[in-house]
Design a protein around this motif. Structure first.
Motif, PDB file in Angstrom:
ATOM      1  N   PHE A  63       0.817  -1.231   0.000  1.00  0.00           N
ATOM      2  CA  PHE A  63       0.000   0.000   0.000  1.00  0.00           C
ATOM      3  C   PHE A  63       0.844   1.272   0.000  1.00  0.00           C
ATOM      4  CE2 PHE A  63      -3.299  -2.794   2.088  1.00  0.00           C
ATOM      5  CZ  PHE A  63      -4.237  -2.698   1.077  1.00  0.00           C
ATOM      6  N   GLN A  64       2.081   1.165   0.522  1.00  0.00           N
ATOM      7  CA  GLN A  64       2.898   2.366   0.725  1.00  0.00           C
ATOM      8  C   GLN A  64       3.005   3.252  -0.521  1.00  0.00           C
ATOM      9  OE1 GLN A  64       4.303   3.615   3.458  1.00  0.00           O
ATOM     10  NE2 GLN A  64       3.239   2.007   4.597  1.00  0.00           N
ATOM     11  N   LEU A  65       3.276   2.625  -1.645  1.00  0.00           N
ATOM     12  CA  LEU A  65       3.574   3.437  -2.826  1.00  0.00           C
ATOM     13  C   LEU A  65       2.364   3.657  -3.723  1.00  0.00           C
ATOM     14  CD1 LEU A  65       7.125   2.186  -3.803  1.00  0.00           C
ATOM     15  CD2 LEU A  65       6.448   4.368  -2.777  1.00  0.00           C
ATOM     16  N   LEU A  66       1.293   2.906  -3.493  1.00  0.00           N
ATOM     17  CA  LEU A  66       0.124   3.048  -4.363  1.00  0.00           C
ATOM     18  C   LEU A  66      -0.360   4.498  -4.380  1.00  0.00           C
ATOM     19  CD1 LEU A  66      -2.085  -0.090  -3.632  1.00  0.00           C
ATOM     20  CD2 LEU A  66      -0.744   0.426  -5.678  1.00  0.00           C
ATOM     21  N   GLY A  67      -0.481   5.032  -5.571  1.00  0.00           N
ATOM     22  CA  GLY A  67      -1.026   6.378  -5.704  1.00  0.00           C
ATOM     23  C   GLY A  67      -0.043   7.481  -5.389  1.00  0.00           C
ATOM     24  N   ARG A  68       1.174   7.118  -5.021  1.00  0.00           N
ATOM     25  CA  ARG A  68       2.154   8.174  -4.730  1.00  0.00           C
ATOM     26  C   ARG A  68       3.017   8.478  -5.940  1.00  0.00           C
ATOM     27  NH1 ARG A  68       2.109   9.216   0.939  1.00  0.00           N
ATOM     28  NH2 ARG A  68       1.599   7.367   2.133  1.00  0.00           N
ATOM     29  N   VAL A  69       3.174   7.512  -6.825  1.00  0.00           N
ATOM     30  CA  VAL A  69       4.025   7.718  -7.996  1.00  0.00           C
ATOM     31  C   VAL A  69       3.199   7.558  -9.267  1.00  0.00           C
ATOM     32  CG1 VAL A  69       6.272   7.155  -7.014  1.00  0.00           C
ATOM     33  CG2 VAL A  69       4.724   5.318  -7.687  1.00  0.00           C
ATOM     34  N   PRO A  70       3.502   8.346 -10.291  1.00  0.00           N
ATOM     35  CA  PRO A  70       2.767   8.223 -11.547  1.00  0.00           C
ATOM     36  C   PRO A  70       2.973   6.843 -12.153  1.00  0.00           C
ATOM     37  CG  PRO A  70       4.473   9.946 -11.678  1.00  0.00           C
ATOM     38  CD  PRO A  70       4.539   9.375 -10.313  1.00  0.00           C
ATOM     39  N   LYS A  71       1.895   6.288 -12.699  1.00  0.00           N
ATOM     40  CA  LYS A  71       2.001   4.983 -13.369  1.00  0.00           C
ATOM     41  C   LYS A  71       2.809   5.140 -14.659  1.00  0.00           C
ATOM     42  CE  LYS A  71      -1.129   1.888 -11.418  1.00  0.00           C
ATOM     43  NZ  LYS A  71      -2.549   1.628 -11.664  1.00  0.00           N
ATOM     44  N   HIS A  72       3.676   4.142 -14.930  1.00  0.00           N
ATOM     45  CA  HIS A  72       4.401   4.131 -16.201  1.00  0.00           C
ATOM     46  C   HIS A  72       3.462   3.650 -17.289  1.00  0.00           C
ATOM     47  CE1 HIS A  72       7.906   4.591 -13.759  1.00  0.00           C
ATOM     48  NE2 HIS A  72       7.624   3.474 -13.110  1.00  0.00           N
ATOM     49  N   LYS A  73       3.658   4.130 -18.467  1.00  0.00           N
ATOM     50  CA  LYS A  73       2.850   3.633 -19.582  1.00  0.00           C
ATOM     51  C   LYS A  73       3.461   2.349 -20.108  1.00  0.00           C
ATOM     52  CE  LYS A  73       2.747   8.062 -21.050  1.00  0.00           C
ATOM     53  NZ  LYS A  73       2.640   9.165 -21.978  1.00  0.00           N
TER      54      LYS A  73
END
Lengths: 194, 194, 194, 194, 194, 194
Positions: free
Chosen positions: C184-194
């Motif tokens: 859960f820590q990083l979910l939504g904190r970094v932009p998703k790569h295409k």
């Protein structure tokens, strides 16, 4: 009473202290006639001592719309809410002197709502106590209430910062068991002789 | 997010600031890669700024038995209890870095009793939270409990003083609506690239 | 971190579980890429598991005026007030994703009054927190305040029922020591790569 | 009294309801002689109704070490702490019947410490109230105290889960203004006629 | 139930008591059909007994704008807030009789906001509870609110003084573990036979 | 200061008062040199006045193990917890005189844990404050703690009853805005002249 410890921590002798701290303490003694225990007890940690009194002076001796008596009202009201004996007694004495009232400090320490102060001062203390007790709940309306009583945004900082500084001060005094000097008892309660 | 104010008070430009304050801010920027908002927002009042950071450094950078991570645990736990967004986020990031754990800061901010820490550290945080929330109830037994976990009287002062200083810091941040930098979000959550 | 227990109670293996529960868990894993610990830990009691998620879905996936992000705001705000680590972390991640904001969840968990949300959303969270913390004091005026922000009586039920359901959920997570997944820590904190 | 609304929300007619819900309500009426208002008022939302009673039954009708009277004690004690009129009155009636005591429910609702119950039952209620009021503070020692009174870990889950479920239930009843049926008043207070 | 002590202190026999106290108790018994335990248990201290009932009568039997039922509402609401079993049960019975309602006492003990009373009576109970729980915060506005509902300054004294007297009474009952008579259970719940 | 009202209610002239009340007031004046405002302000309601002082005398002037100074400690500590200005100031003065200490009253009003009293007296005040603030939580262990410090069951009644009586007294003083006489300020703070 002389046998009661004024701190649970070691209290340094004046000779042991760095020159700047000893000088400050001697200056206070010169002016007040005795050394308030907050100076001797916090001198156990010179670096913290210097920061503490620099902060204190920045808030309590700066220019601004709040009178010296009003600043001490903030100290006494928030220290009462925090059950801090040292600050209630020591700053209560200072408040009596600044306000030229022998009874105001006890009123403000117990319940500012019933004190002999203006409604503007009651609004000031309501804001200070909100900072002291539930600062996360402060919202724009609280500043608007202050403004309606003539307080500027900078005055609001002053009020809140004094409450915040004594949140620290009360906790330090409670932590180390800082004992108020007996000399504070009568200060401002009896008329000075000429 | 850049449009959100970082304080309800004016934020000075670097050029306007006294040399010593500007130098400190530039040094932080050099080291961290950005300027944490606590520096810019408190610089609105230079005298208070100087005392604030002198106090901070005296407590957080002094020698002693507490590790840097433990000091930050105290900050995060008490800031959580005081609902101070800035300190939870900013010091949470620092705690993640010092403790080399991406999850510890969230644990300590929410509930130290369930955190991945030792029972000694839990005793440390229980004491810190008592100073933060009901300092007048501190008694000898609280120091004895710390001693049973290996903390000296001087360690107890360190723990209590950090809790007391952040009682001030949390209230100032809540008062002025200090906004954490977005940069803190990822610090310590992802492994550094070589 | 893998060695930390995710519950103080036994955690069943997927094979041991009734078919419907295993199917639900596999579906979640398929969608999220991992199994959130709330599924594994509550599966210790299948009948309660079924009722729990039926209730959850009835509130969180129903039609209505509240957006998905707003429902998660209610979860995060009330879980913050209840000091529930699992729900702050897990639903914080979901809120970041739905709201497309890396910082909103930390704001709402600490202090919704300072969050980057509308005044309508602040009224929604004030009502939710009143249900969470002092529901007996709810009176007609509270519904009127919601109505003034455009919330219908049915919206009020939605808001209050989500707060009520997570009153249960927070207490269960605190009771069994439910540990949030590291994912859960990083979910939504970094932009998703295409 | 018949003119008082039993909910601030619409109360469906039996004919309007889905078959399964109507069947459940008729079964309760058959057994109790009247329909407790919790059934009629929550039927406004069928999906939530189903989950609510599935959860209720999973906890209150499962096998286990807790007697039916003890489960109702937990409901009454925590509902008293949450000031929930409906649950105090309705579950108070059930407790009087199960415990065969006309006075026990009033005791437990007001103050379990003075109730006519065993010290084991007082430990059970102390744990339940901790879950109800400050669940984040639950630690291993609380389970150890239960164990010393003969409660297993699974019993602890039962106690805590009932407290957690009625945290939800109390909030829903307070939210919608659920009114207890007048019929509950005398249940269990007077000896049944032969 | 007869074996349960009605006080943790010795309960005097009627013959042991001073004449005036015995006479009062016999008069109550004559009127009520039994002796409420408050009389027997407080008679352990005759001087305090006399003052207690003199105070009680001065407030509860004086002339004034408050009806007898309203005075009992104040007692029941504040006793509920103080978790005092004896006063909830005993004065709940009296309230049922005076108000001719079998359900009102349970409503007022749990949550006056949802009780079948007028908004004027709700204002009366809000004032009473403020006196009971945070009397130092009473300000002019509280009297103004009462006045807006038609209560005079003398009525405000009546309301506040009843709340204050039962602050004493609740604490005494909790101190000595005063047990309500079983006879109170049915009083006012069932219609009297002609 | 003479212009400040001593009560929000009318204050009777001595001549208007019933003979017994006037006689009591004159006797107090004779002994103390002034009339404490509690006498004048409560005389507005003669029947309540008589019961109030009868109760006061029954507790404060009875024989027993508690010294007069200890009884006043209970009054000052509980009045401090209730933020009652009149009782803090008036009974603080009496405590200073009985205890022959100019500083004890301020200590006890702010925080008895740090006062210059014995551990037996601290146990007494802990019990009194529990009666004052959360009397429903009193259990056998509290009496056992008192017994370990040498207090009998009858002493426990004395302690608890004084706390209970001043729960009433503090609320009445806060209700009517009772103002302490200025004369109390110096009583017991300065050595008497011969």
């Amino acid at each position: 009473m002389a046998s009661h410890a004024i701190s649970r921590y070691p209290v340094p002798n004046l000779e042991q202290l760095p020159d700047d701290i000893r000088a400050r303490i001697l200056a206070v003694q010169e002016k007040a006639g005795f050394v308030p225990n907050v100076f001797l007890t916090l001198a156990h940690r010179p670096a913290e001592f210097r920061a503490f009194f620099a902060y204190h002076d920045a808030l309590m001796e700066k220019e601004g719309a709040l009178t010296k008596a009003e600043r001490e009202m903030i100290v006494v009201a928030t220290s009462g809410a925090n059950d801090c004996l040292y600050c209630i007694v020591a700053h209560g004495a200072i408040l009596r002197i600044y306000a030229k009232s022998p009874v105001l400090a006890d009123q403000v320490a117990a319940n500012y709502r019933k004190a002999d102060i203006t409604s503007r001062q009651k609004a000031m203390l309501a804001f200070a106590l909100k900072v002291a007790l539930k600062s996360s709940e402060i919202v724009d309306d609280d500043f608007a209430t202050l403004a309606a009583h003539g307080f500027s945004e900078e005055d609001a900082w002053d009020i809140g910062a004094i409450a915040a500084f004594f949140a620290l001060s009360n906790r330090m005094a409670n932590l180390i068991g800082m004992r108020p000097n007996d000399e504070f008892q009568l200060l401002g309660r009896v008329p000075k002789h000429k």
